[in-house]
Design a protein around this motif. Structure first.
Motif, PDB file in Angstrom:
ATOM      1  N   ALA A  93       0.843  -1.200   0.000  1.00 31.20           N
ATOM      2  CA  ALA A  93       0.000   0.000   0.000  1.00 31.20           C
ATOM      3  C   ALA A  93       0.874   1.244   0.000  1.00 31.20           C
ATOM      4  O   ALA A  93       1.893   1.295   0.692  1.00 31.20           O
ATOM      5  CB  ALA A  93      -0.906   0.009   1.220  1.00 31.20           C
ATOM      6  N   PRO A  94       0.520   2.268  -0.774  1.00 33.73           N
ATOM      7  CA  PRO A  94       1.303   3.509  -0.771  1.00 33.73           C
ATOM      8  C   PRO A  94       1.102   4.280   0.516  1.00 33.73           C
ATOM      9  O   PRO A  94       0.064   4.167   1.173  1.00 33.73           O
ATOM     10  CB  PRO A  94       0.728   4.286  -1.961  1.00 33.73           C
ATOM     11  CG  PRO A  94      -0.665   3.781  -2.102  1.00 33.73           C
ATOM     12  CD  PRO A  94      -0.632   2.340  -1.690  1.00 33.73           C
ATOM     13  N   GLU A  95       2.115   5.060   0.889  1.00 31.58           N
ATOM     14  CA  GLU A  95       1.994   5.956   2.030  1.00 31.58           C
ATOM     15  C   GLU A  95       1.521   7.309   1.503  1.00 31.58           C
ATOM     16  O   GLU A  95       2.271   8.041   0.885  1.00 31.58           O
ATOM     17  CB  GLU A  95       3.329   6.086   2.756  1.00 31.58           C
ATOM     18  CG  GLU A  95       3.783   4.801   3.427  1.00 31.58           C
ATOM     19  CD  GLU A  95       5.029   5.010   4.260  1.00 31.58           C
ATOM     20  OE1 GLU A  95       5.404   6.189   4.460  1.00 31.58           O
ATOM     21  OE2 GLU A  95       5.615   4.018   4.703  1.00 31.58           O
ATOM     22  N   THR A  96       0.256   7.609   1.749  1.00 31.62           N
ATOM     23  CA  THR A  96      -0.338   8.824   1.197  1.00 31.62           C
ATOM     24  C   THR A  96       0.032  10.043   2.029  1.00 31.62           C
ATOM     25  O   THR A  96      -0.010  10.008   3.252  1.00 31.62           O
ATOM     26  CB  THR A  96      -1.869   8.693   1.163  1.00 31.62           C
ATOM     27  OG1 THR A  96      -2.210   7.521   0.425  1.00 31.62           O
ATOM     28  CG2 THR A  96      -2.494   9.892   0.486  1.00 31.62           C
ATOM     29  N   SER A  97       0.425  11.101   1.346  1.00 32.89           N
ATOM     30  CA  SER A  97       0.722  12.363   2.031  1.00 32.89           C
ATOM     31  C   SER A  97       0.243  13.496   1.141  1.00 32.89           C
ATOM     32  O   SER A  97      -0.245  13.279   0.037  1.00 32.89           O
ATOM     33  CB  SER A  97       2.224  12.489   2.305  1.00 32.89           C
ATOM     34  OG  SER A  97       2.948  12.453   1.091  1.00 32.89           O
ATOM     35  N   GLY A  98       0.380  14.725   1.603  1.00 39.23           N
ATOM     36  CA  GLY A  98      -0.013  15.865   0.804  1.00 39.23           C
ATOM     37  C   GLY A  98      -1.515  15.963   0.646  1.00 39.23           C
ATOM     38  O   GLY A  98      -2.296  15.486   1.473  1.00 39.23           O
ATOM     39  N   ALA A  99      -1.942  16.577  -0.469  1.00 40.35           N
ATOM     40  CA  ALA A  99      -3.362  16.870  -0.678  1.00 40.35           C
ATOM     41  C   ALA A  99      -4.218  15.611  -0.696  1.00 40.35           C
ATOM     42  O   ALA A  99      -5.372  15.629  -0.247  1.00 40.35           O
ATOM     43  CB  ALA A  99      -3.535  17.646  -1.978  1.00 40.35           C
ATOM     44  N   ALA A 100      -3.693  14.507  -1.222  1.00 36.81           N
ATOM     45  CA  ALA A 100      -4.488  13.282  -1.349  1.00 36.81           C
ATOM     46  C   ALA A 100      -4.837  12.662  -0.008  1.00 36.81           C
ATOM     47  O   ALA A 100      -5.765  11.843   0.080  1.00 36.81           O
ATOM     48  CB  ALA A 100      -3.745  12.265  -2.206  1.00 36.81           C
ATOM     49  N   SER A 101      -4.121  13.037   1.047  1.00 33.09           N
ATOM     50  CA  SER A 101      -4.317  12.392   2.348  1.00 33.09           C
ATOM     51  C   SER A 101      -5.460  12.988   3.152  1.00 33.09           C
ATOM     52  O   SER A 101      -5.868  12.417   4.163  1.00 33.09           O
ATOM     53  CB  SER A 101      -3.028  12.484   3.175  1.00 33.09           C
ATOM     54  OG  SER A 101      -2.720  13.838   3.472  1.00 33.09           O
ATOM     55  N   SER A 102      -6.008  14.128   2.704  1.00 32.86           N
ATOM     56  CA  SER A 102      -7.014  14.820   3.507  1.00 32.86           C
ATOM     57  C   SER A 102      -8.378  14.882   2.827  1.00 32.86           C
ATOM     58  O   SER A 102      -9.214  15.707   3.176  1.00 32.86           O
ATOM     59  CB  SER A 102      -6.534  16.242   3.816  1.00 32.86           C
ATOM     60  OG  SER A 102      -6.270  16.953   2.616  1.00 32.86           O
ATOM     61  N   VAL A 103      -8.621  13.991   1.873  1.00 35.04           N
ATOM     62  CA  VAL A 103      -9.877  14.003   1.118  1.00 35.04           C
ATOM     63  C   VAL A 103     -10.991  13.367   1.934  1.00 35.04           C
ATOM     64  O   VAL A 103     -10.794  12.336   2.588  1.00 35.04           O
ATOM     65  CB  VAL A 103      -9.707  13.249  -0.215  1.00 35.04           C
ATOM     66  CG1 VAL A 103     -11.049  13.088  -0.929  1.00 35.04           C
ATOM     67  CG2 VAL A 103      -8.720  13.991  -1.110  1.00 35.04           C
ATOM     68  N   THR A 104     -12.164  13.969   1.914  1.00 31.03           N
ATOM     69  CA  THR A 104     -13.344  13.393   2.565  1.00 31.03           C
ATOM     70  C   THR A 104     -14.375  13.029   1.507  1.00 31.03           C
ATOM     71  O   THR A 104     -14.381  13.570   0.398  1.00 31.03           O
ATOM     72  CB  THR A 104     -13.960  14.377   3.577  1.00 31.03           C
ATOM     73  OG1 THR A 104     -14.285  15.604   2.899  1.00 31.03           O
ATOM     74  CG2 THR A 104     -12.985  14.664   4.710  1.00 31.03           C
ATOM     75  N   ALA A 105     -15.257  12.118   1.847  1.00 31.69           N
ATOM     76  CA  ALA A 105     -16.238  11.596   0.897  1.00 31.69           C
ATOM     77  C   ALA A 105     -17.188  12.674   0.406  1.00 31.69           C
ATOM     78  O   ALA A 105     -17.565  13.578   1.152  1.00 31.69           O
ATOM     79  CB  ALA A 105     -17.015  10.451   1.528  1.00 31.69           C
ATOM     80  N   ASP A 106     -17.561  12.563  -0.869  1.00 32.48           N
ATOM     81  CA  ASP A 106     -18.556  13.430  -1.477  1.00 32.48           C
ATOM     82  C   ASP A 106     -19.848  12.616  -1.613  1.00 32.48           C
ATOM     83  O   ASP A 106     -19.901  11.637  -2.368  1.00 32.48           O
ATOM     84  CB  ASP A 106     -18.063  13.902  -2.849  1.00 32.48           C
ATOM     85  CG  ASP A 106     -19.039  14.847  -3.525  1.00 32.48           C
ATOM     86  OD1 ASP A 106     -20.072  14.362  -4.027  1.00 32.48           O
ATOM     87  OD2 ASP A 106     -18.768  16.057  -3.572  1.00 32.48           O
ATOM     88  N   ASP A 107     -20.884  13.013  -0.894  1.00 31.49           N
ATOM     89  CA  ASP A 107     -22.110  12.209  -0.840  1.00 31.49           C
ATOM     90  C   ASP A 107     -22.737  12.001  -2.209  1.00 31.49           C
ATOM     91  O   ASP A 107     -23.256  10.916  -2.509  1.00 31.49           O
ATOM     92  CB  ASP A 107     -23.123  12.850   0.104  1.00 31.49           C
ATOM     93  CG  ASP A 107     -22.697  12.792   1.562  1.00 31.49           C
ATOM     94  OD1 ASP A 107     -21.813  11.967   1.877  1.00 31.49           O
ATOM     95  OD2 ASP A 107     -23.244  13.565   2.379  1.00 31.49           O
ATOM     96  N   ALA A 108     -22.690  13.028  -3.061  1.00 29.08           N
ATOM     97  CA  ALA A 108     -23.291  12.903  -4.386  1.00 29.08           C
ATOM     98  C   ALA A 108     -22.552  11.878  -5.235  1.00 29.08           C
ATOM     99  O   ALA A 108     -23.169  11.098  -5.982  1.00 29.08           O
ATOM    100  CB  ALA A 108     -23.293  14.259  -5.081  1.00 29.08           C
ATOM    101  N   ALA A 109     -21.229  11.841  -5.117  1.00 28.71           N
ATOM    102  CA  ALA A 109     -20.442  10.848  -5.860  1.00 28.71           C
ATOM    103  C   ALA A 109     -20.668   9.446  -5.297  1.00 28.71           C
ATOM    104  O   ALA A 109     -20.810   8.474  -6.049  1.00 28.71           O
ATOM    105  CB  ALA A 109     -18.961  11.212  -5.816  1.00 28.71           C
ATOM    106  N   VAL A 110     -20.695   9.341  -3.982  1.00 22.86           N
ATOM    107  CA  VAL A 110     -20.923   8.040  -3.335  1.00 22.86           C
ATOM    108  C   VAL A 110     -22.254   7.453  -3.779  1.00 22.86           C
ATOM    109  O   VAL A 110     -22.373   6.237  -4.019  1.00 22.86           O
ATOM    110  CB  VAL A 110     -20.882   8.184  -1.807  1.00 22.86           C
ATOM    111  CG1 VAL A 110     -21.301   6.884  -1.126  1.00 22.86           C
ATOM    112  CG2 VAL A 110     -19.473   8.600  -1.344  1.00 22.86           C
TER     113      VAL A 110
END
Length: 296
Positions: A28-45
């Protein structure tokens, strides 16, 4: 990688589906930076197919051999701006990313056979591929040549030169052969195409003087120039700009869900943050589309 152009014949696709396509032991990659703080988008889910939503994971095929887009760190985990973007897509969909490293040519068959959910591997969107899968466009990339520093090379006048390419890229299958054929038709020496399994080997061939130039996707070439301590320089301007796309199975709803996730990343600034972190913002787009061949 600019999207590899050659696709397996239909019979070969069936064989690949039977033999298996991916390496499930991918760290598994170690995520950092902008990609690490994303929260779910209900419309996309809400657009996710029920089985994918219930699984809790987004399986992502990548060949991880095309820096800085997708490649491996010292532990063998996938990294790169494409990997960060795919991780952020998973986050917007409320899913955990599950990267599966595969040979490039096996990714689309794995999607068609529903072994993985999406393919993120710098696929150039073209009509031939769209016969098998859908694409969510996410970037614009062109072809860029490079030569050894101090050696002038013109991509439009390369007859008789040795040009390094990564195997199965569009540069290997289409661009350089077409240029070579034009040389022969004009009564000039053909281009000697030097084919390598990975982009780093193609780059090293130029640095070591084994090739006169390399041809690759623009973000890949500019990254190679930045990483080689002044040994490489851009040769000519970027040309043949085309879209990159996330590859998905047709008709199961994943394309619409991924489109919504990516547009959410664009709208909240995460998309730009990821591209800026990797120095590839020049190819960024503002509207995420499905199955668009044109750019701009």
């Amino acid at each position: 990688m600019r999207a590899r152009f050659v696709l397996p014949a239909l019979g070969a696709v069936a064989a690949l589906l039977l033999t298996g396509c991916v390496d499930n032991s991918t760290p598994a990659p170690e995520t950092s930076g902008a990609a690490s703080s994303v929260t779910a988008d209900d419309a996309a889910v809400a657009l996710l197919p029920a089985d994918v939503a219930a699984s809790g994971t987004l399986s992502i095929g990548t060949d991880a051999a095309y820096p800085p887009n997708e490649y491996k760190d010292s532990a063998g985990a996938p990294i790169g701006w494409g990997i960060d973007l795919a991780t952020a897509i998973a986050g917007k969909l409320g899913l955990d990313p599950d990267f599966q490293i595969s040979k490039f040519d096996n990714i689309i068959p794995s999607i068609v056979g529903e072994k993985i959910n999406i393919g993120e591997s710098s696929f150039t969107v073209n009509a031939a591929r769209m016969e098998q899968v859908d694409f969510v466009n996410y970037y614009e990339s062109g072809i860029q040549w490079a030569s050894a520093t101090g050696t002038d090379v013109d991509p439009d006048n390369a007859c008789g030169l040795r040009v390094a390419v990564q195997a199965t890229t569009v540069q290997d299958t289409d661009e350089v052969p077409a240029k070579s054929d034009a040389c022969v038709a004009a009564g000039l020496e053909p281009i000697e195409k030097l084919q390598f399994d990975t982009q780093d080997l193609a780059t090293n061939a130029v640095v070591l003087g084994q090739a006169d130039a390399l041809s690759a996707d623009s973000p890949v070439t500019f990254y190679a120039i930045s990483q080689n301590d002044g040994d490489l320089q851009a040769a000519g301007e970027t040309f043949d700009v085309t879209p990159y796309g996330i590859a998905l199975a047709k008709g199961n709803g994943m394309a619409e869900a991924v489109q919504a996730a990516l547009q959410s990343l664009v709208d909240d600034g995460t998309y730009d943050d990821i591209l800026n972190e990797w120095g590839v913002a020049d190819g960024g787009i503002s509207t995420i589309t499905i199955n668009e061949l044109a750019v701009g």
